[in-house]
Design a protein around this motif. Structure first.
Motif, short mmCIF file in Angstrom:
data_model
loop_
_atom_site.label_atom_id
_atom_site.label_comp_id
_atom_site.label_asym_id
_atom_site.label_seq_id
_atom_site.Cartn_x
_atom_site.Cartn_y
_atom_site.Cartn_z
N MET A 67 -25.20 13.88 -3.05
CA MET A 67 -24.69 14.19 -4.38
C MET A 67 -25.83 14.40 -5.37
SD MET A 67 -21.22 12.02 -4.94
CE MET A 67 -20.81 13.09 -6.32
N VAL A 68 -25.57 15.23 -6.36
CA VAL A 68 -26.51 15.45 -7.44
C VAL A 68 -25.74 15.33 -8.75
CG1 VAL A 68 -26.23 17.97 -7.41
CG2 VAL A 68 -28.32 16.96 -8.37
N TYR A 69 -26.43 14.77 -9.75
CA TYR A 69 -25.80 14.50 -11.03
C TYR A 69 -26.62 15.14 -12.16
CZ TYR A 69 -23.88 10.82 -8.08
OH TYR A 69 -23.29 10.11 -7.05
N LEU A 70 -25.94 15.43 -13.25
CA LEU A 70 -26.63 15.89 -14.45
C LEU A 70 -26.06 15.13 -15.64
CD1 LEU A 70 -28.77 17.91 -15.51
CD2 LEU A 70 -26.86 19.42 -16.11
N GLN A 71 -26.85 14.21 -16.17
CA GLN A 71 -26.46 13.47 -17.37
C GLN A 71 -26.90 14.28 -18.57
OE1 GLN A 71 -24.71 10.50 -17.74
NE2 GLN A 71 -24.75 11.03 -19.91
N MET A 72 -25.94 14.67 -19.39
CA MET A 72 -26.24 15.52 -20.54
C MET A 72 -25.95 14.74 -21.82
SD MET A 72 -24.66 19.15 -19.21
CE MET A 72 -22.97 18.56 -19.22
N ASN A 73 -26.99 14.47 -22.58
CA ASN A 73 -26.86 13.75 -23.83
C ASN A 73 -27.23 14.66 -25.01
OD1 ASN A 73 -26.26 11.39 -22.36
ND2 ASN A 73 -28.42 10.81 -22.26
N SER A 74 -26.85 14.24 -26.19
CA SER A 74 -27.17 15.01 -27.40
C SER A 74 -26.80 16.48 -27.23
CB SER A 74 -28.67 14.88 -27.73
OG SER A 74 -29.02 13.52 -27.92
N LEU A 75 -25.61 16.71 -26.76
CA LEU A 75 -25.17 18.08 -26.48
C LEU A 75 -25.06 18.91 -27.75
CD1 LEU A 75 -22.62 17.27 -23.69
CD2 LEU A 75 -24.47 18.93 -23.49
N LYS A 76 -25.39 20.18 -27.60
CA LYS A 76 -25.37 21.12 -28.70
C LYS A 76 -24.38 22.25 -28.40
CE LYS A 76 -30.35 20.41 -29.38
NZ LYS A 76 -31.68 21.09 -29.43
N PRO A 77 -23.86 22.90 -29.42
CA PRO A 77 -22.94 24.02 -29.17
C PRO A 77 -23.54 25.09 -28.27
CG PRO A 77 -22.80 23.37 -31.46
CD PRO A 77 -23.93 22.57 -30.86
N GLU A 78 -24.85 25.28 -28.36
CA GLU A 78 -25.49 26.29 -27.51
C GLU A 78 -25.56 25.89 -26.04
OE1 GLU A 78 -26.68 24.98 -30.37
OE2 GLU A 78 -28.88 24.72 -30.27
N ASP A 79 -25.19 24.67 -25.72
CA ASP A 79 -25.10 24.25 -24.32
C ASP A 79 -23.77 24.68 -23.70
OD1 ASP A 79 -26.62 21.16 -25.31
OD2 ASP A 79 -27.58 22.83 -24.25
N THR A 80 -22.89 25.24 -24.50
CA THR A 80 -21.58 25.67 -24.02
C THR A 80 -21.71 26.83 -23.05
OG1 THR A 80 -20.45 24.96 -26.03
CG2 THR A 80 -19.37 26.68 -24.71
N THR A 81 -21.24 26.63 -21.85
CA THR A 81 -21.18 27.67 -20.84
C THR A 81 -20.69 27.07 -19.53
OG1 THR A 81 -22.39 29.50 -19.80
CG2 THR A 81 -23.56 27.40 -20.00
N VAL A 82 -20.72 27.88 -18.46
CA VAL A 82 -20.36 27.37 -17.14
C VAL A 82 -21.61 26.88 -16.42
CG1 VAL A 82 -19.31 27.94 -14.91
CG2 VAL A 82 -18.43 28.98 -17.01
N TYR A 83 -21.51 25.70 -15.84
CA TYR A 83 -22.63 25.08 -15.11
C TYR A 83 -22.34 25.13 -13.60
CZ TYR A 83 -24.62 23.43 -19.46
OH TYR A 83 -25.19 23.38 -20.70
N TYR A 84 -23.36 25.51 -12.85
CA TYR A 84 -23.23 25.67 -11.40
C TYR A 84 -24.17 24.72 -10.68
CZ TYR A 84 -20.87 30.05 -12.55
OH TYR A 84 -20.01 30.99 -13.05
N CYS A 85 -23.65 24.09 -9.66
CA CYS A 85 -24.46 23.27 -8.77
C CYS A 85 -25.12 24.18 -7.73
CB CYS A 85 -23.56 22.24 -8.09
SG CYS A 85 -24.37 21.22 -6.85
N ASN A 86 -26.35 23.86 -7.39
CA ASN A 86 -27.12 24.66 -6.42
C ASN A 86 -27.77 23.72 -5.44
OD1 ASN A 86 -30.13 25.56 -5.85
ND2 ASN A 86 -28.89 27.42 -5.94
N VAL A 87 -27.65 24.04 -4.16
CA VAL A 87 -28.24 23.20 -3.12
C VAL A 87 -28.94 24.08 -2.10
CG1 VAL A 87 -27.69 21.74 -1.14
CG2 VAL A 87 -26.64 21.28 -3.36
N GLU A 88 -30.14 23.68 -1.71
CA GLU A 88 -30.85 24.32 -0.61
C GLU A 88 -30.78 23.39 0.59
OE1 GLU A 88 -34.12 26.64 -3.45
OE2 GLU A 88 -34.76 25.10 -2.04
N ALA A 89 -30.16 23.85 1.65
CA ALA A 89 -29.89 22.94 2.77
C ALA A 89 -30.09 23.63 4.11
CB ALA A 89 -28.47 22.40 2.67
N ARG A 90 -30.41 22.79 5.10
CA ARG A 90 -30.43 23.21 6.50
C ARG A 90 -29.12 22.74 7.10
NH1 ARG A 90 -35.33 21.05 9.97
NH2 ARG A 90 -33.90 21.72 11.62
N PRO A 91 -28.23 23.65 7.47
CA PRO A 91 -26.96 23.19 8.01
C PRO A 91 -27.00 22.83 9.48
CG PRO A 91 -26.96 25.57 7.75
CD PRO A 91 -28.26 25.08 7.18
#
Length: 122
Positions: free
Chosen positions: A77-101
């Motif tokens: 799992m990966v997490y993103l703690q976002m504090n002091s959020l601003k209106p300009e942070d508004t958008t869609v956020y995507y998780c990205n993983v580089e993996a060997r399956p």
């Protein structure tokens, strides 16, 4: 194949906090870097934060000091703690993983989550 499921997006007032989570599942032999990107309408997807398997982090200048990326290697799992959020942070956020399956191949693939909406009201 590797599947990524994101959670934690939503609506928050400016100055507030949100925590995004991304769970990787499926055929996973090992995971290298994990990260979060965001993409506003009409703009290119941009890196928000990334973390290597060894815990080295990298942040976009616009989020340094406000966002913190972390990972739980045991849970994939990966997490993103976002504090002091601003209106300009508004958008869609995507998780990205580089993996060997696969154990029998050294090829590393890049996987993306479906995206989670973050909206910060002023």
């Amino acid at each position: 194949q590797v599947q990524l499921v994101e959670s934690g997006g939503g609506l928050v007032q400016a100055g507030g906090s949100l925590r995004l989570s991304c769970a990787a599942s499926g055929s996973i032999f090992s995971i290298n870097a994990m990260g979060w990107y965001r993409q506003a309408p009409g703009k290119q997807r941009e890196l928000v934060a990334a973390i290597t398997s060894g815990g080295v982090t990298n942040y976009a200048d616009s989020v340094k000091g406000r966002f913190t990326i972390s990972r739980d290697n045991a849970k994939n799992m990966v997490y993103l703690q976002m504090n002091s959020l601003k209106p300009e942070d508004t958008t869609v956020y995507y998780c990205n993983v580089e993996a060997r399956p696969y154990t029998w191949s050294t090829i590393v693939y890049t996987y993306w989550g479906q995206g989670t909406q973050v909206t910060v009201s002023s």
